[in-house]
Design an enzyme around this catalytic site. Structure first.
Site, mmCIF file in Angstrom:
data_model
loop_
_atom_site.group_PDB
_atom_site.id
_atom_site.type_symbol
_atom_site.label_atom_id
_atom_site.label_comp_id
_atom_site.label_asym_id
_atom_site.label_seq_id
_atom_site.Cartn_x
_atom_site.Cartn_y
_atom_site.Cartn_z
ATOM 1 N N ASP A 162 67.486 49.547 36.160
ATOM 2 C CA ASP A 162 67.223 47.611 36.770
ATOM 3 C C ASP A 162 66.759 46.752 36.293
ATOM 4 O O ASP A 162 65.647 46.026 37.208
ATOM 5 C CB ASP A 162 67.047 48.648 38.686
ATOM 6 C CG ASP A 162 67.659 47.042 38.723
ATOM 7 O OD1 ASP A 162 68.269 46.284 38.883
ATOM 8 O OD2 ASP A 162 66.849 46.814 41.216
ATOM 9 N N LYS A 181 53.624 46.970 48.437
ATOM 10 C CA LYS A 181 55.298 47.021 49.223
ATOM 11 C C LYS A 181 55.383 47.649 50.232
ATOM 12 O O LYS A 181 54.797 49.213 49.441
ATOM 13 C CB LYS A 181 55.632 47.372 47.505
ATOM 14 C CG LYS A 181 56.964 47.660 47.640
ATOM 15 C CD LYS A 181 58.455 48.651 47.037
ATOM 16 C CE LYS A 181 58.535 47.446 45.527
ATOM 17 N NZ LYS A 181 59.001 47.848 44.622
ATOM 18 N N ILE A 187 56.201 38.543 51.875
ATOM 19 C CA ILE A 187 56.458 37.134 51.155
ATOM 20 C C ILE A 187 57.834 37.559 50.336
ATOM 21 O O ILE A 187 58.523 36.727 49.935
ATOM 22 C CB ILE A 187 55.483 37.335 49.796
ATOM 23 C CG1 ILE A 187 54.699 38.327 49.335
ATOM 24 C CG2 ILE A 187 53.767 36.610 50.141
ATOM 25 C CD1 ILE A 187 53.964 38.516 47.994
#
Length: 854
Positions: free
Chosen positions: A672, A572, A550
């Site tokens: 981040d 992941k 995805i």
């Protein structure tokens, strides 16, 4: 009887009376405790009276009058778990977004004092009980975003004090009962996203106090009634995605207060009535996907407040009137799939706030004006399937936020400019023109060959300094792709086979499990048996088949898998080549290390992991709505993310970062924070993700450390341009960008740079808010938006020392919010930057003063 005995008996009776709480208090305490809506840490605390429980308040007599839980606790369980008949004094019941199930119990109908009932965003089923008519004091009724079925009970018409009624996003059917016309105090009527049909009843024309009418996404038929013009207080009228036919009634011009008019995806015909030009406050006009004809009336030129115009998929003709280019507040202009003609004048450069421009599938001709380079905020440009000629304007290169550019099927010629200098450009189509010359190398690397086909004189630039024709590359590219796919598939299948054999003979390098559960049901524990989990993952993804992929991240691909226990998870997976790179391996293990130490409801939950050189993956809870970045760039999902959800989203992110910086066992800085790393679940709740670049903070010595620059362009604190010193104030700046992006609906870009160099005196708050949403209708939401923007601006200070800490930001959200001293439309960004908080009555909030470290 002696005096001593009488005194003793009297004192005993007094002690019994004082020691034992009244019967009604005992019953209320029992009802609250037996509901199991509060955790044992609250109910088991014998020193904490139930009136002091989170989300509970009592009146002067000690009886429960408010229950306000919202998403404070994920209650779960059944709504009937609470015995409402034991809470006779309840006036305010707010259970929004608490994961409740079951039907609406009849006991709720006994709460005759209730004025506010909010059960929205849960999983309630069954019908809306007619006995709600007993709630004669009810003013607010929200049961939206559930699975309520059946018809709307006509008994609702007896709730004559009702001001807000929201039954949207359910499975209601039938017609709107005529009795709704009795609700003369109604200001907001929302029945959107149900299966309601029939025509709009004439009786609704009596509700002249209404500000909001949303009947969208149903099966309503017939014409839009002319009596709609009686509702002169309307600010928002949503009738889109129904089966309305006939003309748009000219009486709509009576709605002088209207700011949003959405009639898209119906069966309307005729022309746009001239009377729409009387709607001087209109900001959004959406007539997309109807059968409207004729020219755009000149009267629309009066609507200088408009920021969103969508007339696409109709049969409009003629050139665009010149007033279009004078609507300088436009952010969204979509006219595709019509029969517009003529050229685009240089005056298009006046639309400096424009974000999306779609003129595709019309009959426009002439050159694309170079003044399009003035549209510095432009993200989406589609001029395809017209008759444009000339060169691609080189000025497109300076549109730094441009992410989608489609010029295919025109008659453009000349060279392709170096468009990839636009770092956000991810979709490009220049096919079927007359372009020539070499395709810039960076474009070849970034976009598929289909972006350039149909241009006979285009060619690749070869590394050997020779040229080769593009057509030959196109001819052979599918063969190379096919061979590559077959080759890679063989490697993947072979690798997985070897890995499965290896797992039988050698242990996976994982932490030993605390408990062992069969069928991969490891979702309740952090450490699990690697072999069992590994086998389930392989089966669930069919050896990581591409159809389950995805997306791709910084160092791996993300897959969606459904495990044997029915749970959906996100995986992941680090690619094998990246696994051999020490920097990727370090980031991957870093993410595991930090997430196993974090326990916060707004931080992505790590369910498990497998760390082995041959196969490395992390297992997360699955986020159905993807990233905040993608949601804000999808017009449908962006509208679903309404102001209340956006406020909650920003606050939850702030609380998560405050936890990371100040309350973690080992405080850390994320490095981040961006809208790409804020993920949203099915209820649009926010979760901070992607901890691969996270670093620990050492508050015992110095909170600064030196590191390579990490983060996402556009979110990185400005001081990192001249120093590599990283601390938590870098996260604070990034949070400020995300908070502004959430309110604006796009990356704040130029607004941030403007504020860093000037006071922002001329920028009004309401001008920069996402134009796809109506202005906030609740004062509490408006105050929260003002507070968010104020705090975001403080976080965006160029001087890191002037930025607040995330703990101060978090506390500001939790503090009591004082009322606004000015009208929402009178507040400027300069005032929000002003430390005296002049936009509040009585000064700053309890936690909003002294936010600076200086």
């Amino acid at each position: 009887m002696s005096l001593v005995v009488l005194i003793t008996i009297a004192f005993s009776c007094y002690n019994l009376i004082v020691a034992a709480p009244p019967a009604f208090k005992q019953s209320e305490a029992s009802a609250l405790r037996n509901s199991r809506w509060w955790p044992p840490s609250v109910t088991g605390n014998t020193t904490l009276l139930y009136c002091a429980w989170p989300g509970v308040s009592c009146d002067d007599h000690g009886s429960v009058d408010w229950i306000y839980l919202t998403n404070m606790y994920r209650i779960g369980g059944n709504l009937s778990d609470m015995n409402f008949s034991l809470l006779p004094s309840l006036t305010y019941l707010q259970l929004m977004n608490t994961e409740l199930t079951g039907v609406i119990p009849l006991q709720i109908c006994t709460l005759s004092r209730l004025t506010h009932l909010d059960l929205s965003n849960n999983s309630l089923v069954g019908k809306l009980p007619p006995c709600v008519q007993n709630l004669i004091n009810l003013e607010v009724l929200y049961i939206d975003h559930n699975q309520i079925s059946g018809s709307i009970p006509p008994e609702l018409g007896n709730l004559e004090r009702l001001t807000d009624l929201n039954l949207g996003f359910n499975a209601l059917n039938g017609v709107v009962p005529l009795t709704i016309g009795r609700l003369h105090n109604l200001k907001s009527l929302i029945f959107s996203s149900n299966d309601l049909g029939g025509s709009i009843p004439l009786e609704l024309g009596n509700l002249t106090e209404m500000h909001i009418v949303d009947l969208s996404c149903n099966n309503f038929t017939g014409p839009i009634p002319s009596f709609i013009g009686n509702l002169t207080s309307l600010t928002l009228l949503y009738l889109q995605e129904n089966k309305f036919g006939g003309f748009i009634p000219p009486e709509i011009g009576n709605l002088m207060n209207l700011t949003h008019l959405n009639l898209q995806r119906n069966k309307l015909n005729g022309s746009i009535p001239l009377e729409i030009g009387d709607l001087r406050n209109l900001r959004l006009l959406n007539l997309n996907s109807n059968n409207l004809v004729g020219k755009i009336p000149l009267e629309l030129g009066r609507l200088i407040e408009m920021s969103f115009v969508d007339l696409s998929s109709n049969v409009f003709t003629g050139p665009l009137p010149s007033f279009i280019w004078n609507l300088t507040f436009l952010t969204y202009l979509s006219l595709q799939v019509n029969k517009f003609s003529g050229s685009i004048p240089s005056a298009i450069g006046n639309l400096e706030y424009l974000i999306k421009l779609n003129l595709s599938e019309n009959r426009f001709h002439g050159a694309i004006p170079s003044e399009i380079g003035n549209l510095r905020r432009l993200e989406f440009l589609d001029l395809s399937s017209n008759n444009f000629v000339g060169k691609i304007p080189v000025e497109l290169v300076i549109l730094r936020w441009l992410s989608q550019l489609d010029l295919h099927n025109n008659s453009l010629f000349g060279l392709i400019p170096a468009l990839k200098s636009n770092s956000f450009l991810y979709r490009l189509n220049l096919s079927y023109n007359h372009l020539k010359g070499p395709i810039p190398k960076n474009l070849v690397a970034a976009f598929p060959h289909t972006a350039f086909i149909g241009n006979d004189d285009l060619y690749y630039f070869d590394e050997t300094q020779t040229y080769r024709r593009r057509s030959s590359v196109i001819l052979h590219t599918p063969v190379f792709i096919l061979l590559a796919v077959v080759f890679i598939s063989c490697i993947v299948i072979g690798s997985c086979f070897l890995i499965q054999l290896a797992t039988k003979s050698m242990p996976i390098k994982t932490v030993q499990p605390e408990t062992l559960e069969k069928n991969g049901n490891f979702l309740s524990i952090w450490n699990y048996d690697g072999k069992i989990a590994y086998e389930d993952i392989i089966n669930a993804t069919e050896d990581f088949d591409l159809k389950y992929c995805i997306g791709t991240g910084g160092y791996g691909s993300v897959y969606r898998a459904r495990l044997p226990n029915g749970k959906a998870v996100a995986l992941k997976k680090l690619h094998r080549l990246e696994a051999e790179d020490p920097s990727f391996d370090k980031s991957f293990r870093n993410e595991v290390k930090h997430l196993t130490e974090i326990r916060h409801r707004s931080i992505i939950k790590l369910h498990g992991f497998c760390l082995h050189r041959r196969c490395m993956f992390l297992i997360y809870e699955f986020m159905e709505n993807g990233s905040l970045f993608c949601v804000l760039r999808d017009d449908v999902e962006a509208v679903e993310l309404d102001w209340s959800k956006r406020v909650d989203l920003v606050q939850d992110t702030a609380h998560a970062l405050s936890y990371m910086h100040h309350d973690c066992a080992r405080p850390m800085v994320h490095r981040d924070i961006s809208s790409n790393n804020i993920l949203l679940n099915s209820r649009m709740q926010a979760f901070v993700s992607d901890f691969g670049t996270t670093r620990l903070l050492d508050h015992d010595s110095s909170s600064n450390f030196t590191a390579n620059i990490a983060g996402t362009y556009g979110y990185i604190a400005p001081e990192l341009a001249y120093t590599l010193i990283v601390n938590e104030k870098c996260d604070v700046y990034s949070f400020g960008v995300v908070a502004m992006e959430t309110m604006i609906g796009e990356h704040p870009g130029d607004i941030v740079s403007t504020l860093l160099t000037s006071s922002g005196e001329d920028i009004m708050l309401h001008r920069i808010l996402d134009p796809r949403l109506p202005f906030p209708r609740e004062n509490s939401v408006a105050r929260s938006i003002v507070l968010i923007v104020s705090l975001a601006l403080a976080c965006l200070s160029a001087n890191p020392k002037s930025r607040p800490t995330m703990k101060q930001v978090s506390e500001a959200f939790l503090a009591r919010k004082l009322p606004l001293a000015k009208s929402f439309h009178e507040i400027s960004l300069a005032q929000l930057q002003n430390n005296n908080r002049s936009w509040l009555e009585g000064g700053p909030t309890e936690a909003s003063s002294g936010l600076s470290d200086e």
